[in-house]
Design a protein around this motif. Structure first.
Motif, PDB file in Angstrom:
ATOM      1  N   ASN A  26       0.790  -1.234   0.000  1.00 16.66           N
ATOM      2  CA  ASN A  26       0.000   0.000   0.000  1.00 16.66           C
ATOM      3  C   ASN A  26       0.820   1.282   0.000  1.00 16.66           C
ATOM      4  O   ASN A  26       0.283   2.361   0.164  1.00 16.66           O
ATOM      5  CB  ASN A  26      -0.992   0.010   1.177  1.00 16.66           C
ATOM      6  CG  ASN A  26      -0.304   0.062   2.523  1.00 16.66           C
ATOM      7  OD1 ASN A  26       0.902  -0.074   2.615  1.00 16.66           O
ATOM      8  ND2 ASN A  26      -1.083   0.250   3.567  1.00 16.66           N
ATOM      9  N   VAL A  27       2.164   1.162  -0.186  1.00 16.66           N
ATOM     10  CA  VAL A  27       2.974   2.377  -0.303  1.00 16.66           C
ATOM     11  C   VAL A  27       3.292   2.715  -1.763  1.00 16.66           C
ATOM     12  O   VAL A  27       4.007   3.675  -2.026  1.00 16.66           O
ATOM     13  CB  VAL A  27       4.299   2.263   0.489  1.00 16.66           C
ATOM     14  CG1 VAL A  27       4.019   2.091   1.962  1.00 16.66           C
ATOM     15  CG2 VAL A  27       5.161   1.125  -0.044  1.00 16.66           C
ATOM     16  N   ILE A  28       2.766   1.940  -2.709  1.00 21.49           N
ATOM     17  CA  ILE A  28       3.135   2.157  -4.110  1.00 21.49           C
ATOM     18  C   ILE A  28       2.131   3.013  -4.871  1.00 21.49           C
ATOM     19  O   ILE A  28       2.393   3.392  -6.015  1.00 21.49           O
ATOM     20  CB  ILE A  28       3.316   0.818  -4.862  1.00 21.49           C
ATOM     21  CG1 ILE A  28       1.973   0.075  -4.981  1.00 21.49           C
ATOM     22  CG2 ILE A  28       4.363  -0.036  -4.184  1.00 21.49           C
ATOM     23  CD1 ILE A  28       2.012  -1.120  -5.901  1.00 21.49           C
ATOM     24  N   PHE A  29       0.991   3.339  -4.248  1.00 20.55           N
ATOM     25  CA  PHE A  29      -0.060   4.028  -5.001  1.00 20.55           C
ATOM     26  C   PHE A  29       0.037   5.541  -4.916  1.00 20.55           C
ATOM     27  O   PHE A  29      -0.155   6.240  -5.908  1.00 20.55           O
ATOM     28  CB  PHE A  29      -1.434   3.535  -4.540  1.00 20.55           C
ATOM     29  CG  PHE A  29      -1.612   2.071  -4.758  1.00 20.55           C
ATOM     30  CD1 PHE A  29      -1.795   1.569  -6.033  1.00 20.55           C
ATOM     31  CD2 PHE A  29      -1.543   1.184  -3.693  1.00 20.55           C
ATOM     32  CE1 PHE A  29      -1.915   0.199  -6.251  1.00 20.55           C
ATOM     33  CE2 PHE A  29      -1.663  -0.177  -3.897  1.00 20.55           C
ATOM     34  CZ  PHE A  29      -1.847  -0.667  -5.188  1.00 20.55           C
ATOM     35  N   ALA A  30       0.356   6.070  -3.731  1.00 21.80           N
ATOM     36  CA  ALA A  30       0.511   7.520  -3.593  1.00 21.80           C
ATOM     37  C   ALA A  30       1.642   8.069  -4.475  1.00 21.80           C
ATOM     38  O   ALA A  30       1.485   9.145  -5.064  1.00 21.80           O
ATOM     39  CB  ALA A  30       0.723   7.897  -2.136  1.00 21.80           C
ATOM     40  N   PRO A  31       2.797   7.376  -4.599  1.00 21.93           N
ATOM     41  CA  PRO A  31       3.816   7.881  -5.524  1.00 21.93           C
ATOM     42  C   PRO A  31       3.312   7.983  -6.961  1.00 21.93           C
ATOM     43  O   PRO A  31       3.661   8.929  -7.685  1.00 21.93           O
ATOM     44  CB  PRO A  31       4.946   6.853  -5.404  1.00 21.93           C
ATOM     45  CG  PRO A  31       4.776   6.252  -4.064  1.00 21.93           C
ATOM     46  CD  PRO A  31       3.293   6.231  -3.824  1.00 21.93           C
ATOM     47  N   MET A  32       2.474   7.026  -7.363  1.00 16.86           N
ATOM     48  CA  MET A  32       1.927   7.054  -8.718  1.00 16.86           C
ATOM     49  C   MET A  32       0.953   8.213  -8.892  1.00 16.86           C
ATOM     50  O   MET A  32       0.949   8.894  -9.922  1.00 16.86           O
ATOM     51  CB  MET A  32       1.219   5.723  -9.015  1.00 16.86           C
ATOM     52  CG  MET A  32       1.008   5.467 -10.495  1.00 16.86           C
ATOM     53  SD  MET A  32       2.590   5.290 -11.347  1.00 16.86           S
ATOM     54  CE  MET A  32       2.014   5.313 -13.050  1.00 16.86           C
ATOM     55  N   VAL A  33       0.135   8.455  -7.863  1.00 15.90           N
ATOM     56  CA  VAL A  33      -0.764   9.608  -7.894  1.00 15.90           C
ATOM     57  C   VAL A  33       0.054  10.897  -7.999  1.00 15.90           C
ATOM     58  O   VAL A  33      -0.279  11.805  -8.758  1.00 15.90           O
ATOM     59  CB  VAL A  33      -1.665   9.649  -6.645  1.00 15.90           C
ATOM     60  CG1 VAL A  33      -2.440  10.965  -6.571  1.00 15.90           C
ATOM     61  CG2 VAL A  33      -2.635   8.473  -6.643  1.00 15.90           C
ATOM     62  N   GLY A  34       1.157  10.951  -7.250  1.00 15.05           N
ATOM     63  CA  GLY A  34       2.013  12.130  -7.284  1.00 15.05           C
ATOM     64  C   GLY A  34       2.567  12.397  -8.673  1.00 15.05           C
ATOM     65  O   GLY A  34       2.547  13.536  -9.150  1.00 15.05           O
ATOM     66  N   GLN A  35       3.066  11.357  -9.326  1.00 20.48           N
ATOM     67  CA  GLN A  35       3.613  11.529 -10.679  1.00 20.48           C
ATOM     68  C   GLN A  35       2.543  11.953 -11.671  1.00 20.48           C
ATOM     69  O   GLN A  35       2.742  12.870 -12.478  1.00 20.48           O
ATOM     70  CB  GLN A  35       4.257  10.224 -11.151  1.00 20.48           C
ATOM     71  CG  GLN A  35       5.700  10.073 -10.807  1.00 20.48           C
ATOM     72  CD  GLN A  35       6.467   9.265 -11.843  1.00 20.48           C
ATOM     73  OE1 GLN A  35       5.902   8.605 -12.716  1.00 20.48           O
ATOM     74  NE2 GLN A  35       7.791   9.312 -11.755  1.00 20.48           N
TER      75      GLN A  35
END
Length: 464
Positions: A26-35
């Motif tokens: 569950n730590v991989i989704f916010a970075p993708m939203v950020g990009q």
């Protein structure tokens, strides 16, 4: 008199809850939203935090109010619905999504950066995933406190690593926040809201709820009201930690485009971002911790789904369920992380709105009398649009569905179920009044936990 817990015990519960939701997946989704969101990242994260963080605490409290298990909570709609929803929920938390996702994330971060020959990438994924799944089976075979203790070591190490990574990204940013991609040019908040589904934390709260309830009961807290009060207090600690974590992950993604370019998934962002910030040593550090965190997540999920199916089909033992579920997880893992996220989207778009509706209904139960017709009509309204959203996400006649049902407010943004759910709620209330249905109120103050409510194995399940 109700027993009151001292602050240090509440703090310990809050940290326990935080550790359960601090997993590799569950730590991989916010970075993708950020990009992807770029300059609109904070608007998108506003929606993301509602479904990815805020509803987690509400789901836990709803579980305590609704009977202690997801089956009892969903049973307020009907017994058949409870079985269907619970089976889909556990399968998604196990072999269909979370186990393949976790295994793929571990490969993407811990192994793939060291693979120089991309021609044999599929073979490397197969070899790694087979070893990883076999290790998961061995650790799940006899659920002992070894994995739980391992989790208590991993979580602080993982937290320190992430704090170090975040601090470095703030002190020496990888670059400026980029431009929003096409998907985040409009409807940004709703897009972030639906992206929060992918953390699976709300659904995980339903599945792992027994751990929370048992931890409170073991401290002498029995009534629904006091359990809810403790969770609210401890949950605020958990919420602060999760909000800080996800916002920081979003910042890393948003500021990474100049250095690493746009990536296909959050695993690549974290792996390559760590390398930019700390050099090759950063790749090894985050890879090792993601590996250890991933194995505890897999064991928790495999044990949970196997124990659930042993409970509903007692003729097949826990250990016999481990093998087929592991094989399914292994097969899906080898589609690759991007394909897994794509395949899981329809299921999540179906389950999440229903889960949110159940949470709202449980919290408002006594306001509308707990009428069964309200539960049935609301879930029917929500489920109808959720099925349509799932079909669209699976690319099954999306244009035709939009043309026919596009008149529903928020439908094209993936939130039309809110409107149809409200309509269903009102219709159900009218039907209940006309038929003079008996009320089914939740007696919060006096209701106590049955001793048998938490399963024997659940105390050994580690973090998600």
């Amino acid at each position: 008199m109700q027993k009151k817990l001292p602050f240090l015990q509440i703090l310990a519960i809050g940290l326990m809850l935080f550790s359960m939701f601090l997993g590799a997946g569950n730590v991989i989704f916010a970075p993708m939203v950020g990009q992807q969101a770029g300059g609109n990242v904070w608007t998108a994260m506003g929606g993301f935090l509602i479904t990815g963080v805020g509803l987690v605490l509400l789901a836990i409290i709803a579980l305590t109010r609704g009977g202690g298990t997801v089956e009892r909570l969903a049973g307020r709609v009907g017994p058949r619905f409870a079985v269907i929803f619970s089976v889909l929920l556990f399968l998604t938390l196990g072999p269909i999504y979370v186990i393949p996702r976790t295994t793929s994330v571990v490969y993407e971060i811990a192994i793939n950066p060291h693979v120089h020959s991309k021609e044999n990438a599929s073979l490397y994924l197969f070899i790694f995933s087979t070893i990883f799944i076999v290790l998961t089976i061995l650790l799940s075979w006899n659920t002992t406190k070894f994995v739980d203790r391992l989790g208590k070591i991993i979580t602080p190490v993982f937290s320190i690593l992430l704090i170090t990574l975040i601090a470095k990204s703030l002190i020496t940013p990888m670059g400026k926040i980029g431009e929003p991609q096409e998907e985040y040019l409009s409807g940004v908040f709703i897009k972030g809201f639906t992206e929060g589904y992918y953390t699976m934390d709300v659904l995980a709260a339903f599945v792992f709820g027994g751990i929370f309830i048992k931890s409170i009961s073991s401290l002498g807290i029995q009534s629904e009201k006091e359990v809810s009060r403790v969770f609210i207090q401890a949950g605020m600690i958990t919420m602060i930690g999760l909000v800080a974590l996800q916002l920081s992950m979003a910042w890393i993604g948003a500021s990474s485009v100049d250095s690493i370019g746009l990536k296909e998934n959050g695993g690549e962002i974290l792996a390559q971002g760590s390398k930019v910030l700390f050099g090759q040593g950063g790749v090894y550090m985050i890879g090792a911790v993601i590996f250890l965190t991933g194995i505890t997540t897999n064991v928790a999920c495999l044990a949970s789904v196997s124990e659930y199916f042993e409970r509903i089909i007692p003729s097949v033992s826990y250990k016999k369920w481990l093998i087929p579920f592991s094989l399914v997880g292994l097969i899906i893992t080898n589609f690759g992380l991007n394909k897994i996220l794509t395949l899981a989207s329809p299921i999540l778009l179906l389950l999440y709105p229903i889960a949110i509706a159940l949470i709202v209904l449980i919290f408002t139960n006594n306001l509308f009398g707990g009428y069964k017709s309200v539960y049935v009509a609301t879930i029917t309204g929500v489920g109808f649009v959720a099925i349509l959203d799932a079909l669209k996400e699976a690319n099954i006649a999306p244009e035709a569905i939009n043309q026919v049902f596009g008149f529903i407010p928020l439908f094209t943004n993936g939130a039309g179920w809110i409107v149809t759910g409200l309509i269903g709620f009102l219709l159900g209330l009218i039907i209940a009044k006309v038929l003079k249905e008996p009320a089914d109120l939740i007696q919060i103050a006096s209701q106590k936990r049955p001793d048998h409510e938490c399963e024997e194995h659940v105390e050994h399940l580690p973090i998600k």
